[in-house]
Write a protein that holds these residues in place. Structure first.
Motif, PDB file in Angstrom:
ATOM      1  N   GLY A   1       0.776  -1.230   0.000  1.00  0.00           N
ATOM      2  CA  GLY A   1       0.000   0.000   0.000  1.00  0.00           C
ATOM      3  C   GLY A   1       0.808   1.280   0.000  1.00  0.00           C
ATOM      4  N   TYR A   2       2.071   1.206  -0.396  1.00  0.00           N
ATOM      5  CA  TYR A   2       2.851   2.441  -0.467  1.00  0.00           C
ATOM      6  C   TYR A   2       2.991   2.842  -1.937  1.00  0.00           C
ATOM      7  CZ  TYR A   2       4.160   1.268   4.317  1.00  0.00           C
ATOM      8  OH  TYR A   2       4.135   0.955   5.634  1.00  0.00           O
ATOM      9  N   GLY A   3       1.872   3.190  -2.551  1.00  0.00           N
ATOM     10  CA  GLY A   3       1.861   3.463  -3.986  1.00  0.00           C
ATOM     11  C   GLY A   3       2.811   4.569  -4.390  1.00  0.00           C
ATOM     12  N   SER A   4       2.827   5.665  -3.603  1.00  0.00           N
ATOM     13  CA  SER A   4       3.658   6.806  -4.002  1.00  0.00           C
ATOM     14  C   SER A   4       5.136   6.452  -3.904  1.00  0.00           C
ATOM     15  CB  SER A   4       3.334   8.018  -3.122  1.00  0.00           C
ATOM     16  OG  SER A   4       3.234   7.618  -1.784  1.00  0.00           O
ATOM     17  N   LEU A   5       5.497   5.683  -2.873  1.00  0.00           N
ATOM     18  CA  LEU A   5       6.893   5.267  -2.762  1.00  0.00           C
ATOM     19  C   LEU A   5       7.266   4.347  -3.910  1.00  0.00           C
ATOM     20  CD1 LEU A   5       7.327   4.633   1.065  1.00  0.00           C
ATOM     21  CD2 LEU A   5       7.997   6.619  -0.268  1.00  0.00           C
ATOM     22  N   TRP A   6       6.290   3.539  -4.331  1.00  0.00           N
ATOM     23  CA  TRP A   6       6.551   2.661  -5.465  1.00  0.00           C
ATOM     24  C   TRP A   6       6.887   3.466  -6.710  1.00  0.00           C
ATOM     25  CZ3 TRP A   6       4.006   2.198 -10.167  1.00  0.00           C
ATOM     26  CH2 TRP A   6       4.449   1.140 -10.968  1.00  0.00           C
ATOM     27  N   ILE A   7       6.151   4.558  -6.918  1.00  0.00           N
ATOM     28  CA  ILE A   7       6.422   5.376  -8.101  1.00  0.00           C
ATOM     29  C   ILE A   7       7.844   5.926  -8.054  1.00  0.00           C
ATOM     30  CG2 ILE A   7       5.793   7.532  -9.277  1.00  0.00           C
ATOM     31  CD1 ILE A   7       2.901   6.939  -8.477  1.00  0.00           C
ATOM     32  N   ILE A   8       8.242   6.403  -6.867  1.00  0.00           N
ATOM     33  CA  ILE A   8       9.606   6.929  -6.726  1.00  0.00           C
ATOM     34  C   ILE A   8      10.621   5.852  -7.066  1.00  0.00           C
ATOM     35  CG2 ILE A   8      11.283   7.863  -5.093  1.00  0.00           C
ATOM     36  CD1 ILE A   8       8.998   9.151  -3.599  1.00  0.00           C
ATOM     37  N   GLY A   9      10.417   4.665  -6.491  1.00  0.00           N
ATOM     38  CA  GLY A   9      11.339   3.564  -6.745  1.00  0.00           C
ATOM     39  C   GLY A   9      11.343   3.164  -8.207  1.00  0.00           C
ATOM     40  N   PHE A  10      10.176   3.219  -8.806  1.00  0.00           N
ATOM     41  CA  PHE A  10      10.012   2.844 -10.210  1.00  0.00           C
ATOM     42  C   PHE A  10      10.803   3.803 -11.108  1.00  0.00           C
ATOM     43  CE2 PHE A  10       7.453   3.050 -14.144  1.00  0.00           C
ATOM     44  CZ  PHE A  10       7.556   1.726 -14.528  1.00  0.00           C
ATOM     45  N   ILE A  11      10.668   5.105 -10.850  1.00  0.00           N
ATOM     46  CA  ILE A  11      11.436   6.085 -11.634  1.00  0.00           C
ATOM     47  C   ILE A  11      12.925   5.852 -11.421  1.00  0.00           C
ATOM     48  CG2 ILE A  11      11.890   8.543 -11.979  1.00  0.00           C
ATOM     49  CD1 ILE A  11       9.017   9.043 -10.942  1.00  0.00           C
ATOM     50  N   GLY A  12      13.271   5.597 -10.156  1.00  0.00           N
ATOM     51  CA  GLY A  12      14.677   5.323  -9.847  1.00  0.00           C
ATOM     52  C   GLY A  12      15.204   4.155 -10.649  1.00  0.00           C
ATOM     53  N   ALA A  13      14.367   3.121 -10.808  1.00  0.00           N
ATOM     54  CA  ALA A  13      14.799   1.939 -11.556  1.00  0.00           C
ATOM     55  C   ALA A  13      15.089   2.307 -13.010  1.00  0.00           C
ATOM     56  CB  ALA A  13      13.734   0.859 -11.484  1.00  0.00           C
ATOM     57  N   ALA A  14      14.233   3.169 -13.584  1.00  0.00           N
ATOM     58  CA  ALA A  14      14.465   3.597 -14.960  1.00  0.00           C
ATOM     59  C   ALA A  14      15.781   4.346 -15.070  1.00  0.00           C
ATOM     60  CB  ALA A  14      13.308   4.489 -15.415  1.00  0.00           C
ATOM     61  N   LEU A  15      16.005   5.252 -14.109  1.00  0.00           N
ATOM     62  CA  LEU A  15      17.242   6.027 -14.134  1.00  0.00           C
ATOM     63  C   LEU A  15      18.456   5.127 -13.958  1.00  0.00           C
ATOM     64  CD1 LEU A  15      16.228   9.129 -11.983  1.00  0.00           C
ATOM     65  CD2 LEU A  15      16.183   8.867 -14.460  1.00  0.00           C
ATOM     66  N   THR A  16      18.288   4.097 -13.096  1.00  0.00           N
ATOM     67  CA  THR A  16      19.404   3.163 -12.878  1.00  0.00           C
ATOM     68  C   THR A  16      19.839   2.536 -14.193  1.00  0.00           C
ATOM     69  OG1 THR A  16      18.473   2.664 -10.730  1.00  0.00           O
ATOM     70  CG2 THR A  16      20.144   1.160 -11.553  1.00  0.00           C
ATOM     71  N   ALA A  17      18.848   2.018 -14.923  1.00  0.00           N
ATOM     72  CA  ALA A  17      19.168   1.384 -16.204  1.00  0.00           C
ATOM     73  C   ALA A  17      19.857   2.377 -17.120  1.00  0.00           C
ATOM     74  CB  ALA A  17      17.891   0.861 -16.849  1.00  0.00           C
ATOM     75  N   PHE A  18      19.363   3.617 -17.108  1.00  0.00           N
ATOM     76  CA  PHE A  18      19.916   4.628 -18.011  1.00  0.00           C
ATOM     77  C   PHE A  18      21.359   4.954 -17.660  1.00  0.00           C
ATOM     78  CE2 PHE A  18      20.851   8.972 -19.212  1.00  0.00           C
ATOM     79  CZ  PHE A  18      20.548   8.941 -20.556  1.00  0.00           C
ATOM     80  N   TYR A  19      21.622   5.291 -16.389  1.00  0.00           N
ATOM     81  CA  TYR A  19      22.987   5.726 -16.077  1.00  0.00           C
ATOM     82  C   TYR A  19      23.985   4.583 -16.161  1.00  0.00           C
ATOM     83  CZ  TYR A  19      22.374   4.397 -11.067  1.00  0.00           C
ATOM     84  OH  TYR A  19      22.149   3.739  -9.907  1.00  0.00           O
ATOM     85  N   MET A  20      23.521   3.348 -15.893  1.00  0.00           N
ATOM     86  CA  MET A  20      24.462   2.242 -15.997  1.00  0.00           C
ATOM     87  C   MET A  20      24.887   2.029 -17.444  1.00  0.00           C
ATOM     88  SD  MET A  20      25.457   1.290 -13.204  1.00  0.00           S
ATOM     89  CE  MET A  20      26.608   0.193 -13.985  1.00  0.00           C
ATOM     90  N   PHE A  21      23.920   2.179 -18.364  1.00  0.00           N
ATOM     91  CA  PHE A  21      24.292   1.948 -19.753  1.00  0.00           C
ATOM     92  C   PHE A  21      24.947   3.158 -20.389  1.00  0.00           C
ATOM     93  CE2 PHE A  21      22.454  -2.007 -19.109  1.00  0.00           C
ATOM     94  CZ  PHE A  21      23.084  -2.826 -20.025  1.00  0.00           C
ATOM     95  N   ARG A  22      24.684   4.321 -19.844  1.00  0.00           N
ATOM     96  CA  ARG A  22      25.485   5.489 -20.237  1.00  0.00           C
ATOM     97  C   ARG A  22      26.945   5.215 -19.872  1.00  0.00           C
ATOM     98  NH1 ARG A  22      27.249   9.707 -17.012  1.00  0.00           N
ATOM     99  NH2 ARG A  22      27.838  11.588 -18.126  1.00  0.00           N
ATOM    100  N   LEU A  23      27.133   4.711 -18.645  1.00  0.00           N
ATOM    101  CA  LEU A  23      28.488   4.405 -18.187  1.00  0.00           C
ATOM    102  C   LEU A  23      29.124   3.343 -19.069  1.00  0.00           C
ATOM    103  CD1 LEU A  23      30.554   4.849 -15.892  1.00  0.00           C
ATOM    104  CD2 LEU A  23      29.453   3.008 -14.661  1.00  0.00           C
ATOM    105  N   TYR A  24      28.364   2.272 -19.341  1.00  0.00           N
ATOM    106  CA  TYR A  24      28.919   1.174 -20.130  1.00  0.00           C
ATOM    107  C   TYR A  24      29.260   1.650 -21.539  1.00  0.00           C
ATOM    108  CZ  TYR A  24      29.384  -3.137 -22.715  1.00  0.00           C
ATOM    109  OH  TYR A  24      29.870  -4.121 -23.514  1.00  0.00           O
ATOM    110  N   SER A  25      28.335   2.394 -22.154  1.00  0.00           N
ATOM    111  CA  SER A  25      28.555   2.820 -23.534  1.00  0.00           C
ATOM    112  C   SER A  25      29.739   3.757 -23.637  1.00  0.00           C
ATOM    113  CB  SER A  25      27.303   3.527 -24.071  1.00  0.00           C
ATOM    114  OG  SER A  25      26.192   2.687 -23.930  1.00  0.00           O
ATOM    115  N   LEU A  26      29.819   4.720 -22.710  1.00  0.00           N
ATOM    116  CA  LEU A  26      30.915   5.682 -22.786  1.00  0.00           C
ATOM    117  C   LEU A  26      32.258   5.012 -22.537  1.00  0.00           C
ATOM    118  CD1 LEU A  26      29.448   8.831 -21.020  1.00  0.00           C
ATOM    119  CD2 LEU A  26      30.094   8.599 -23.409  1.00  0.00           C
ATOM    120  N   THR A  27      32.254   3.959 -21.717  1.00  0.00           N
ATOM    121  CA  THR A  27      33.521   3.333 -21.367  1.00  0.00           C
ATOM    122  C   THR A  27      33.981   2.357 -22.436  1.00  0.00           C
ATOM    123  OG1 THR A  27      32.841   3.493 -19.074  1.00  0.00           O
ATOM    124  CG2 THR A  27      34.738   2.106 -19.534  1.00  0.00           C
TER     125      THR A  27
END
Lengths: 649, 101
Positions: free
Chosen positions: A423-449
């Motif tokens: 029942g923590y819907g709003s926290l889920w949204i925060i975590g969900f956005i975080g997950a998207a950002l995680t995927a993005f910055y990790m592959f930014r790191l991988y691609s640039l390296t």
């Protein structure tokens, strides 16, 4: 009396103290030993044996019935004062053995890796001595059966963290030296430790004991929302925010990257920073009785997860990106704990230890290959030069991004699912956005390296790391792939073995929380698909923008230059702390405490006493004329007076 | 006819007082020194007087000790006076006041 141990858990003391022996040996004789291999072997073996013992205990527990899996091994009495009685005793149970396996297992791999990474460093022996001391402290932290011994380990790992961040104490780091980064880590942790101490005092005041079993048994009888429990758990959680780099005390972790990379992998990603998570999980009964604290934990966790991820989007230092990623992932763990999914939080500790250690060690191999280059803008195209490193790094990145069936997917999704279903819907949204950002910055790191064209100088000839370094990478990559299978949720046909395994530890806490409210399985599937989809989207965008050096990132940063500057400067948190805490402290120390109080009050008093005595001496010394007749006169006068007094009496 | 004890005691008291007065007032180190001898001998006289009066030989034994010590002291004292004179060309003890501060 020495008895021959019949059960593996009785050997736990050896596992804890062997690294201490390794530390003493390497610390005392390491400088004299010319062979790096010998020093490294001693250091690694002392941890490796610990891992073997941990494994033996684990399988023994696995074979034992559930009610017979908890043992307390008493070694020696430590402190006895009044009603306080503390022993050096280790508690072997489902939770501590999990941590012990992580600490010794990952620790062993990183020791092996360090033999290759630290090759040729004049402080080679010192490095292994510190690493062993760290393992000793960390094992005390996770195995202790009371809060004081836990605190000993807690401070011990803090000390080792300090020593190892400042390992290359004369190197420049950002605006100062690595020594400054080490001090920052130490001092920020002190703030958290202050909270921990307050929590411990409250504990002792309330329960009259510091032993886990006594405390938690008594706590179970307390009614929910007892104010003292809320304050106690909040204070303990302050300690956890310091050690585990959560808002507001996270600023030390990015600076901790000044240390050698194996240190970042071991201490500042896989083990020490999860100490806060472990501590909260260990005190789950107390936290479960304080719903306010639980909510605070969940909110802090979720906001840290998102906050750190946003900073990670724009950083250019390979280790900094990973550091912010670590902070963010720790946030997920606390989110899991806060919503009451203790097992899910611990599951993420396990998988995160695998893939984050892998990513850090991989970054170490890159830095090693490019001769201490850490700026990802000056990398690129390393895929063909570092085949093993790039592949294992890719596995780590996929795992952390949350793509099934790698480990990160299962643990992160478990946390997000629990957050949503409880029942923590709003926290889920925060975590969900975080997950998207995680995927993005990790592959930014991988691609640039690893992808795109080369952006490093022609004077550099990157080559794959030696076997000492690549073998741990491969082992960790394998673990990152299969590590998640211990926690496959029921909806995907798994048994969620790890949750089941940890169930007895959190039994009381779960009873108190009376976790109810299970959403439908279809929702769970939907959320899974959503989070995988968002991760894939993040990955695709990152690859498209960075692997081919598209203009989009540049355009975006120009268009949202305000936001970009904000993120680039890490939300100005360091500047904020400098302005509100550091500078006022430094200024008031100098202007008031030193120049006014120290000089005018304390010095005045001390010098005043000296001056007073000098004046007394100067005025009274004139009676010493040096003329013998004067002395005789006084002497005779005295005799006359005394005789007169005797006669007159 | 025997001389009464008081006579001896009065004599020795007067000798002692003269010695004290000499030590306090005279400036010449040799004279001061002799006054100290006078005080010692007055004490010796008292000891002898009591010894004879009480028929106890202990007092006379003690006098021998005092005389032995006085002889040693005289040797040391005169040596100091000579050393002082060599250094400061004076034995006026008003001018010898370096033993201070």
């Amino acid at each position: 009396m020495v008895t021959i141990p019949t059960m593996a858990y009785e050997l736990v003391g050896y596992a804890v103290f062997l690294p201490l022996i390794g530390f003493i040996f390497n610390g005392l004789f390491g400088r004299k030993i010319k062979s790096e291999l010998l020093v490294g072997t001693i250091g690694s073996a002392s941890v490796g044996i610990g891992f073997v013992i941990a494994g033996a205990i684990f399988f023994e527990m696995l074979a034992a019935p559930v009610h017979d899996r908890v043992h307390v091994v008493q070694l020696v009495p430590w402190i006895k004062a009044g009603t306080l009685s503390v022993n050096v005793a280790y508690q072997v149970d489902q939770l501590s053995i999990l941590m012990m396996l992580i600490v010794t297992g990952i620790g062993f791999l990183i020791h092996i890796y360090s033999i290759g990474y630290m090759h040729g460093d004049p402080g080679f022996w010192r490095f292994f001595a510190y690493l062993n001391l760290f393992i000793f402290a960390m094992l005390n932290l996770v195995m202790a059966d009371n809060f004081l011994l836990l605190f000993l380990g807690w401070e011990g790992v803090g000390l080792c963290s300090y020593l190892l961040i400042g390992f290359w104490y004369d190197r420049k780091f950002e605006k100062g030296t690595t020594g400054d980064a080490a001090k920052k880590a130490f001092i920020v942790n002190r703030i958290g430790d202050f909270g921990f101490l307050i929590g411990m005092f409250l504990l002792f005041e309330t329960f009259g004991s510091l032993e886990f079993q006594t405390v938690f048994l008594q706590a179970s009888a307390f009614p929910e929302r007892t104010p003292v429990l809320t304050w106690m758990t909040l204070a303990l959680f302050l300690g956890a925010t310091g050690k585990s780099a959560q808002i507001p005390l996270f600023t030390w972790l990015p600076d901790a990257m000044a240390g050698p990379t194996p240190v970042s992998a071991l201490i500042h990603a896989a083990t020490m920073v999860t100490a806060g998570v472990y501590m909260v999980a260990r005190c789950s009964v107390l936290f479960a009785l304080a719903p306010t604290t639980m909510l605070v934990v969940a909110i802090i966790g979720a906001s840290t997860a998102l906050f750190a991820a946003t900073i990670g989007l724009v950083q250019n230092d390979i280790k900094k990106v990973l550091a912010y990623s670590t902070i963010s992932q720790l946030g997920y763990m606390f989110l899991g704990l806060g919503v009451g999914a203790f097992a899910a939080g611990l599951f993420h500790v396990l998988t995160h230890a695998f893939f984050k250690a892998l990513l850090f060690l991989g970054s170490g191999a890159v830095i090693h290959a490019l001769h201490d280059e850490q700026d990802i803008q000056k990398m690129g195209g390393l895929k063909s030069h570092l085949p093993v490193t790039s592949r294992t790094f890719l596995i780590g990145a996929v795992a952390i991004a949350g793509i099934p069936p790698l480990s990160g997917f299962f643990s992160k999704d478990e946390i997000l699912w629990k957050t949503f279903s409880l029942g923590y819907g709003s926290l889920w949204i925060i975590g969900f956005i975080g997950a998207a950002l995680t995927a993005f910055y990790m592959f930014r790191l991988y691609s640039l390296t690893f992808e795109g064209e080369k952006r490093w100088g022609h004077d550099k000839h990157p080559h794959e790391a030696p076997l000492f370094m690549t073998i741990p990478l491969m082992v960790l990559a394998a673990l990152s792939i299969i590590g998640g299978f211990v926690g496959i949720p029921k909806s995907l046909g798994g048994g969620n073995a790890i949750e089941h395994w940890l169930e007895p530890v959190f039994e009381h806490a779960n009873e108190k929380l009376a976790i109810a409210g299970h959403a439908a399985e279809s929702t769970e599937y939907l959320l899974m698909v959503l989070s995988v989809a968002v991760a894939v989207t993040g990955i695709l965008f990152a690859r498209r923008w960075y692997a081919t050096r598209s203009e989009v990132p540049q355009q975006l940063s120009n268009r949202f230059s305000g936001l970009y500057t904000l993120l680039w400067n890490k939300w100005y948190v360091d500047e904020l702390y400098d302005a509100t805490v550091v500078n006022p402290t430094v200024k008031s120390s100098e202007k008031l405490l030193w120049r006014v109080i120290d000089i005018h009050a304390i010095d005045w008093c001390v010098n005043g006493i000296a001056r007073l005595l000098g004046w007394i001496s100067r005025t009274t010394r004139v009676v010493q004329t040096g003329v013998a007749q004067n002395y005789v006169f006084v002497f005779i006068l005295g005799v006359v007076v005394i005789i007169g007094w005797i006669i007159g009496k | 006819m025997e001389v009464p004890l008081q006579y001896y005691l009065f004599l020795s008291a007067i000798m002692f007082a003269i010695g004290v007065a000499g030590v306090l007032t005279r400036r010449n180190a040799i004279v001061v020194f002799m006054c100290i001898e006078l005080m010692l001998n007055s004490v010796n006289l008292t000891l002898i007087a009591y010894s004879s009066f009480l028929g106890d030989v202990t007092g006379q034994v003690l006098v021998f000790f005092v005389m032995a010590v006085a002889a040693a002291e005289a040797a040391v004292g005169l040596a100091i006076v000579i050393a002082l004179f060599r250094n400061k060309q004076t034995i006026n003890i008003d001018e010898i006041n370096i033993l201070k501060w």
